[in-house]
Design a protein around this motif. Structure first.
Motif, mmCIF file in Angstrom:
data_model
loop_
_atom_site.group_PDB
_atom_site.id
_atom_site.type_symbol
_atom_site.label_atom_id
_atom_site.label_comp_id
_atom_site.label_asym_id
_atom_site.label_seq_id
_atom_site.Cartn_x
_atom_site.Cartn_y
_atom_site.Cartn_z
ATOM 1 N N LEU A 89 0.836 -1.207 0.000
ATOM 2 C CA LEU A 89 0.000 0.000 0.000
ATOM 3 C C LEU A 89 0.869 1.255 0.000
ATOM 4 C CD1 LEU A 89 -2.792 -1.003 2.550
ATOM 5 C CD2 LEU A 89 -3.107 -0.481 0.122
ATOM 6 N N LYS A 90 1.921 1.235 0.817
ATOM 7 C CA LYS A 90 2.834 2.385 0.875
ATOM 8 C C LYS A 90 3.412 2.669 -0.504
ATOM 9 C CE LYS A 90 7.259 3.916 2.632
ATOM 10 N NZ LYS A 90 8.480 3.602 3.334
ATOM 11 N N TYR A 91 3.866 1.619 -1.188
ATOM 12 C CA TYR A 91 4.447 1.779 -2.518
ATOM 13 C C TYR A 91 3.423 2.370 -3.492
ATOM 14 C CZ TYR A 91 6.425 0.631 -7.048
ATOM 15 O OH TYR A 91 6.883 0.712 -8.338
ATOM 16 N N LYS A 92 2.209 1.835 -3.476
ATOM 17 C CA LYS A 92 1.162 2.325 -4.385
ATOM 18 C C LYS A 92 0.845 3.791 -4.114
ATOM 19 C CE LYS A 92 -1.196 -2.060 -5.186
ATOM 20 N NZ LYS A 92 -2.434 -2.833 -4.925
ATOM 21 N N ILE A 93 0.772 4.146 -2.849
ATOM 22 C CA ILE A 93 0.458 5.533 -2.489
ATOM 23 C C ILE A 93 1.583 6.459 -2.935
ATOM 24 C CG2 ILE A 93 0.181 7.097 -0.517
ATOM 25 C CD1 ILE A 93 -1.397 4.770 0.819
ATOM 26 N N ASP A 94 2.822 6.055 -2.728
ATOM 27 C CA ASP A 94 3.954 6.885 -3.151
ATOM 28 C C ASP A 94 4.071 6.977 -4.667
ATOM 29 O OD1 ASP A 94 4.999 8.130 -0.936
ATOM 30 O OD2 ASP A 94 6.434 6.540 -0.481
#
Length: 140
Positions: free
Chosen positions: A97-102
């Motif tokens: 999720l962190k990667y997708k958001i960034d």
């Protein structure tokens, strides 16, 4: 690790058995080390590791829901047990999720696991360069 080989000759049962035995014996760990310069890291980050104002500006610019608002709204809509933030979510899912958001993706927070969202929010707040309540506002 699987690798498929195509041979023009017909394989015998003995060859197949030896190949399977060899494949079963292959074990180990692959380690990939990547290094980025500080400029590259800043370019890759749109929310995590940035101050709150910059993160909110990036969300507006990308036309996506800000992580703080999305997570909190999603968690408040659900009838969740007390102590949600004490139970860790799935680390792999949180970092995905962190990667997708960034990357600037718009996340459907309502469809995500609440424990993963709690972990994501804690990670976001932890990575803020300054605390949520900056030192300049503390009483001396």
């Amino acid at each position: 690790l699987e690798k498929t080989f195509s041979l023009k000759q017909k394989k015998t049962k003995t060859q197949e058995k030896k190949k399977k035995q060899a494949a079963d014996k292959v074990t180990g760990t692959i380690t990939i080390t990547m290094s980025f310069s500080e400029k590259e890291v800043q370019r890759l980050q749109k929310h995590f590791g940035l101050d709150l104002k910059t993160s909110m500006d990036n969300a507006i610019k990308d036309g996506v829901t800000h992580i703080g608002k999305g997570v909190v709204d999603s968690l408040l809509k659900r009838n969740l047990p007390e102590g949600l933030l004490r139970i860790p979510g799935n680390k792999a899912d949180i970092y995905e999720l962190k990667y997708k958001i960034d990357q600037g993706a718009d996340i459907a927070f309502d469809k995500e696991d609440p424990y993963d969202l709690g972990g994501l929010l804690k990670l976001y707040l932890y990575e803020l360069p300054d605390s949520l309540f900056p030192e300049k506002y503390f009483l001396e």
